[in-house]
Design an enzyme around this catalytic site. Structure first.
Site, short mmCIF file in Angstrom:
data_model
loop_
_atom_site.label_atom_id
_atom_site.label_comp_id
_atom_site.label_asym_id
_atom_site.label_seq_id
_atom_site.Cartn_x
_atom_site.Cartn_y
_atom_site.Cartn_z
N ALA A 164 0.83 -1.19 0.00
CA ALA A 164 0.00 0.00 0.00
C ALA A 164 0.87 1.26 0.00
O ALA A 164 2.06 1.17 0.29
CB ALA A 164 -0.90 0.02 1.23
N MET A 165 0.24 2.39 -0.34
CA MET A 165 0.95 3.67 -0.31
C MET A 165 0.04 4.74 0.28
O MET A 165 -1.12 4.86 -0.10
CB MET A 165 1.39 4.03 -1.73
CG MET A 165 1.97 5.41 -1.88
SD MET A 165 3.51 5.60 -0.91
CE MET A 165 3.49 7.37 -0.60
N GLU A 166 0.64 5.52 1.20
CA GLU A 166 -0.15 6.40 2.07
C GLU A 166 -0.50 7.76 1.47
O GLU A 166 -0.64 8.72 2.21
CB GLU A 166 0.66 6.64 3.34
CG GLU A 166 1.93 7.52 3.18
CD GLU A 166 3.22 6.75 2.99
OE1 GLU A 166 3.13 5.56 2.60
OE2 GLU A 166 4.29 7.32 3.22
N ASN A 167 -0.66 7.90 0.16
CA ASN A 167 -0.95 9.22 -0.40
C ASN A 167 -2.00 9.94 0.44
O ASN A 167 -3.02 9.36 0.79
CB ASN A 167 -1.47 9.10 -1.83
CG ASN A 167 -0.57 8.25 -2.68
OD1 ASN A 167 0.63 8.45 -2.69
ND2 ASN A 167 -1.14 7.27 -3.36
N GLU A 182 -1.05 2.64 7.06
CA GLU A 182 -1.24 3.75 6.12
C GLU A 182 -1.98 4.92 6.75
O GLU A 182 -1.69 6.07 6.45
CB GLU A 182 -1.98 3.28 4.86
CG GLU A 182 -1.32 2.13 4.12
CD GLU A 182 0.15 2.35 3.81
OE1 GLU A 182 0.57 3.51 3.60
OE2 GLU A 182 0.90 1.35 3.78
N HIS A 238 0.35 7.09 8.65
CA HIS A 238 1.15 7.97 7.79
C HIS A 238 0.45 9.28 7.46
O HIS A 238 1.10 10.24 7.06
CB HIS A 238 1.43 7.27 6.46
CG HIS A 238 2.64 6.39 6.48
ND1 HIS A 238 3.84 6.77 7.05
CD2 HIS A 238 2.85 5.16 5.94
CE1 HIS A 238 4.73 5.78 6.87
NE2 HIS A 238 4.15 4.79 6.22
ZN LIG Z 1 4.88 3.08 5.35
#
Ligand SMILES: [Zn+2]
EC number: 3.4.19.6
Length: 1004
Positions: free
Chosen positions: A386-389, A422, A425
């Site tokens: 996953a990516m925390e945009n 996430e 973040h």
């Molecule tokens: Zn991370």
């Protein structure tokens, strides 16, 4: 960013593309796409011009490349002359050293006059605001854009240097500020690919304190590679659908638009996306206005973002649907995914926990969530879990979609932790961002630590932070960080290519372990106040580790405690590794102990081999907590700071019969060793009444004792003596710690002559618990998450030990379950133990079972089941079948790309496949390296997986020879040589001692 994690042997859920398993083919539109693209009838004039321009652009870039090469060749000749000249100077009596410094001075001068040569952006300009307009063409996977960047000049310069990679840059115009509005004359503009930058050289200088506007238009591909702005696909009602989404972290925003792509250059962004109105689009902020064109196109104008860095900017164009919920403070949370999954309710669980988590973090940090909305996007393919945009976090489907009836408990746990990570973040990383990538652990360590704290908030009975953290984070990373080839958690990086490297387990897990240690030293409430102060002071800005340390010191000061946190933490973050603290009773002085510290390394010879690295300065400031105890009682914990190599301390109320226990609940990032007498007392205590010692410390004692013996700090019988208490152990965590250590040891021993002495000893410790717990019944409901979790995990752990070390009853049971499945064609095996049963069945039963599992692997569509079946195929003792599996994995598309590596590693785990995997790896290295060399982690995971079992002198030289001939330079190879070297060393020094005790052991 969440990376793939493995929790326990055989319990892995690595990401996989579901429908779209096509390999990324590099850039461009590969042939395969021409056939598979869903043809859309509308081809506007605009698209055709884009195509023509791309072709033209390509031709121009080829010509440019030829010209640049010619110039480079000429320059190369000149550089050669220069270096010849400097050699002459050296020969003429000028010292080489002064030449070097002169050369480096001239390099600096060159970087001053040619700032694009510097690997970091020159600090002369700062972006304040971007207006970014993009037109997205989903039918041919291209996009065109225009960016207007408002910049402030800090120091006068003639050059505008910003990042741009793989973009076709068209027009660039620079406007001066309002005092003297107008267009600035451009002298020349060019790319400098080595640093992925684009340079606009002006005739006149830009002046400090004034603002300018840069306008650039560009075109690019929507990549078929999971970086920058990329595409992926899925199948809905038999039709292939496409979506396009971004992954900018750490250095890929520059592949989507020209920008100042370093985290320190925070600015506000206003994004507009124009696309075919059959798609919807998303970005960090909500849509402000949406304009429909007559030709079926729509333009979404998104609201202006707060100040933020480029790496967590995001947008997406897709046909997804969503479900939504609201927090009490009015934040809109939506989960977007493919329509059939949303309809089935697969996203409901993640949506509900996200709502609770936003409220949890708002209360914990005492800082409100910054944006009006948070979208979670479930995509079929993504390079990370996953990516925390900020406001638009992206998850690979397997880490966010859940089918409550079929998903196993560990799947649910893994998914929960990724979501917790996430959401954390959104504060740590997005609101306050590390200044530079060397401190990436500041955000990743925090998010990893909070995975446990946040999951405890959701499911208090799981007890994650006090228990599972130990085996999954602390014990795991101490294995890695105990190598002489480890590295400090804060590591200098400059080049884009190196930045990916800093996202490793040291950053995540050691980061989390150090933060946990600090939180325990400070105390919960002071820790929370320090965090609040840090977030409030640096919100919408950047911070370095010292900023955090200062806030923590201040928070402690307000409590009347003077601890210089920076001084303490610098020795943990700037030095690699960790200490082993040895506590021994001082025989000549009553009530007194001698406490010493030294750098723990598995390979003691490394210290003598590399005296330069292991100079005397390896020393830590250690918060050592300890208690004393007797058979029925343990004292409250006390804490002493150890900062010298050796110290003497008085312990009151200590007598002959009392034991001493250090590092209470294993909150510290170090190992503890004792004098032999104290070890004996602790072992006696465990045998008599283990519960006097906490669950965390029981697991900690087991992990410490096995690793201390492995590295030669302790006699080999101590770990064997300690696990003698296991029949009394009713908790999951100490069993988990023990099985992890036993599998480690098993890898060393399983080809030794007297192996059965070891396996019989293990089986004897496991037998009574195995009979007490038995097997789960097939109707057991994996959705019961709370109370039974510990029991189910324990049962699984004990079953796995019994079956893998050869318990006959366990084998018969596994065979019966498989036979029932084959004869009835109904799988009644409980999901929680399927991996154990399949693997045991394949290894003991004939070839038909292998074929049956192979067939099931093809026919099942459940992602997690497919993975378990594939791994079971590697358990066969038939090398012909193993060989066939290896070849099929690599050469056919039967096995998903990401799983090929796991197949090779699992074949290597099988003692019958070890030689095969090792040979196969070497023979296919070129193919494997070209396919996975770039992928984060894949390579090092593979290298580690096929080499960690090697333990003879011959194998060590084979490994060295292979590295020499293949030119391998990866850090993973250095690690492999060290691990294998330590294995060989263990056999030479300790194997005899180990078996000697087993032969004599009265317990057998
Ligand atoms: Zn991370």
């Amino acid at each position: 960013m969440a990376l793939e994690d493995k929790r326990g042997k055989g319990l892995s859920f690595t990401q996989m593309g579901i429908e779209d398993n096509s390999m990324s083919n590099g850039r461009g539109l590969p042939d395969q796409w021409a056939d598979t693209v869903v043809v859309r009838p509308r081809t506007t004039e605009r698209h055709i011009t884009v195509h023509k321009r791309l072709v033209l652009g390509f031709a121009v870039s080829i010509l440019t490349l030829i010209a640049v090469t010619a110039v480079a060749v000429l320059l190369g000749v000149r550089f050669d002359e220069c270096s010849t000249e400097s050699v002459h100077r050296a020969a003429n009596g000028t010292s080489t050293k002064s030449n070097q410094s002169r050369d480096s001075q001239s390099n600096h001068r060159e970087e001053d006059t040619q700032p694009w040569r510097h690997v970091r952006l020159p600090a002369s300009l700062r972006p304040r605001h971007y207006d970014l307009k993009l037109s997205v063409y989903m039918d041919n996977f291209t996009f065109s854009g225009e960016v207007n960047i408002e910049v402030e000049c800090i120091t006068s310069t003639r050059f505008i240097v910003l990042h741009a990679d793989r973009l076709e840059l068209e027009k660039a115009v620079v406007y001066s500020d309002s005092k003297k509005p107008g267009v600035m004359r451009i002298n020349r503009r060019f790319s400098y690919p080595a640093n992925q930058v684009y340079v606009i050289a002006l005739h006149r200088e830009l002046k400090p304190l004034r603002t300018y506007k840069i306008n650039i238009t560009f075109e690019a591909q929507i990549e078929n590679e999971l970086l920058g702005f990329f595409r992926s696909s899925y199948v809905l009602n038999g039709e292939k659908r496409f979506l396009a989404v971004t992954q900018f972290s750490p250095t890929h925003a520059r592949k989507a638009f020209p920008c100042f792509d370093e985290p320190i250059y925070k600015a506000t962004f206003k994004i507009s996306l124009k696309h075919d109105s059959t798609y919807l689009s998303l970005s960090n902020m909500p849509v402000e206005t949406s304009l429909m064109d007559e030709d079926g196109w729509v333009t979404n104008h998104f609201a202006r973002t707060p100040r933020m860095s480029t790496y967590y900017l995001a947008w997406a164009v897709c046909n997804f649907t969503y479900k939504e919920t609201f927090t009490e403070s009015g934040v809109v949370i939506r989960l977007y995914g493919r329509p059939n999954a949303i309809q089935r309710g697969s996203g409901d669980y993640a949506l509900q926990i996200t709502k609770r988590l936003l409220q949890f973090y708002e209360e914990y940090f005492k800082v409100k969530y910054s944006l009006p909305k948070l979208d979670l996007l479930a995509v079929p393919k993504h390079p990370y879990a996953a990516m925390e945009n900020w406001g638009l976090s992206v998850f690979v489907e397997q880490k966010i979609l859940l089918e409550p009836e079929v998903s196993s408990f560990s799947y649910l746990m893994e998914l929960t932790m990724v979501v917790v990570h996430e959401i954390c973040h959104q504060w740590f990383g997005d609101l306050v961002t590390p200044v530079w990538w060397e401190d990436v652990w500041l955000k990743e360590g925090f998010a990893h630590f909070f995975e446990y704290v946040g999951t405890d908030f959701l499911f208090p009975k799981w007890n994650m932070e006090k228990q599972r953290f130990l085996t999954d984070v602390l014990h795991e990373v101490m294995l890695l960080d105990g190598l002489a080839s480890s590295h400090p958690i804060s590591q200098e990086v400059f080049q884009a290519a190196d930045i990916d490297r800093v996202f490793d387990w040291i950053a995540y897990k050691k980061g989390a372990a150090l933060i946990r240690m600090l939180a325990n030293v400070m105390g919960q409430s002071v820790f929370q106040r320090g965090l609040n102060d840090y977030l409030m002071t640096h919100m919408y800005g950047n911070a370095a580790r010292d900023d955090l340390w200062n806030k923590f010191s201040e928070a402690l000061q307000r409590e009347g405690k003077e601890i210089n946190i920076k001084e303490v933490m610098d020795c943990w973050t700037l030095q690699m590794g960790y200490p082993v603290v040895t506590i021994s009773k001082n025989d000549s002085l009553d009530n007194s102990v001698i406490i010493s510290q030294e750098h723990f390394v598995y390979d003691a010879d490394a210290k003598t081999r590399n005296p330069g690295v292991f100079k005397a300065s390896f020393q830590w400031q250690i918060p050592l907590s300890f208690s004393i105890g007797n058979s029925t009682h343990i004292s409250p914990e006390s804490i002493i700071w150890i900062s010298n190599r050796t110290e003497s301390h008085k312990i009151s109320l200590m007598d002959e019969s009392m034991w001493l226990l250090g590092n209470i609940n294993q909150t510290g990032y170090f190992r503890v060793n004792y004098d032999l007498q104290n070890w004996k007392l602790l072992i006696k205590q465990l045998l008599k009444n283990p519960t006097v010692i906490s669950v965390g410390n029981r697991a900690g004692l087991i992990d410490d004792v096995f690793n201390l013996a492995r590295a030669g700090y302790l006699p080999q019988n101590i770990p064997l003596e300690i696990i003698h208490y296991l029949p009394q152990e009713k908790e999951f965590l100490p069993w988990h710690a023990a099985s992890r250590s036993l599998y480690q040891l098993d890898k060393l021993l399983d080809r030794t002559e007297e192996y059965s002495l070891f396996s019989d000893y293990v089986l004897k410790q496991v037998a009574s618990m195995y009979h007490r717990l038995g097997w789960p019944n097939s109707s057991s409901d994996s959705s019961v998450m709370q109370a039974v979790y510990q029991t189910e995990q324990l049962q699984r752990e004990v079953l796995m030990l019994a079956c893998s070390f050869g318990n006959k009853h366990c084998h018969r049971q596994a065979i019966a379950l498989i036979s029932d499945w084959i004869s009835s064609n109904k799988n009644r095996i409980p999901p929680n133990v399927r991996d154990i049963v399949y693997c045991t069945g394949v290894s003991l039963m004939d070839e038909d079972v292998w074929e049956f599992i192979w067939m099931k692997f093809h026919s099942t569509s459940a992602v997690s089941e497919k993975k378990v079946l594939l791994e079971a195929l590697t358990c066969s003792d038939n090398t012909y079948l193993l060989n066939r599996l290896l070849n099929l994995s690599l050469t056919s598309d039967l096995v998903p790309d990401q799983d090929v590596i796991d197949v090779i590693i699992h074949v290597g785990r099988n003692p019958h496949g070890r030689q095969l995997a090792w040979r196969y790896f070497r023979e296919k290295w070129d193919i494997l390296n070209s396919r996975y060399g770039e992928a984060l982690f894949m390579n090092s995971k593979l290298i580690n997986g096929v080499t960690e079992f090697l333990n003879t002198e011959t194998e060590l030289s084979e490994l060295k020879e292979f590295i020499r001939s293949s030119g391998g330079v990866a850090a993973a190879f250095a690690r492999a040589v060290e691990i294998v070297g330590a294995n060989v060393r263990w056999h030479r020094l300790y194997e005899q001692q180990f078996y000697q005790w087993l032969r004599k052991s009265p317990n057998l």
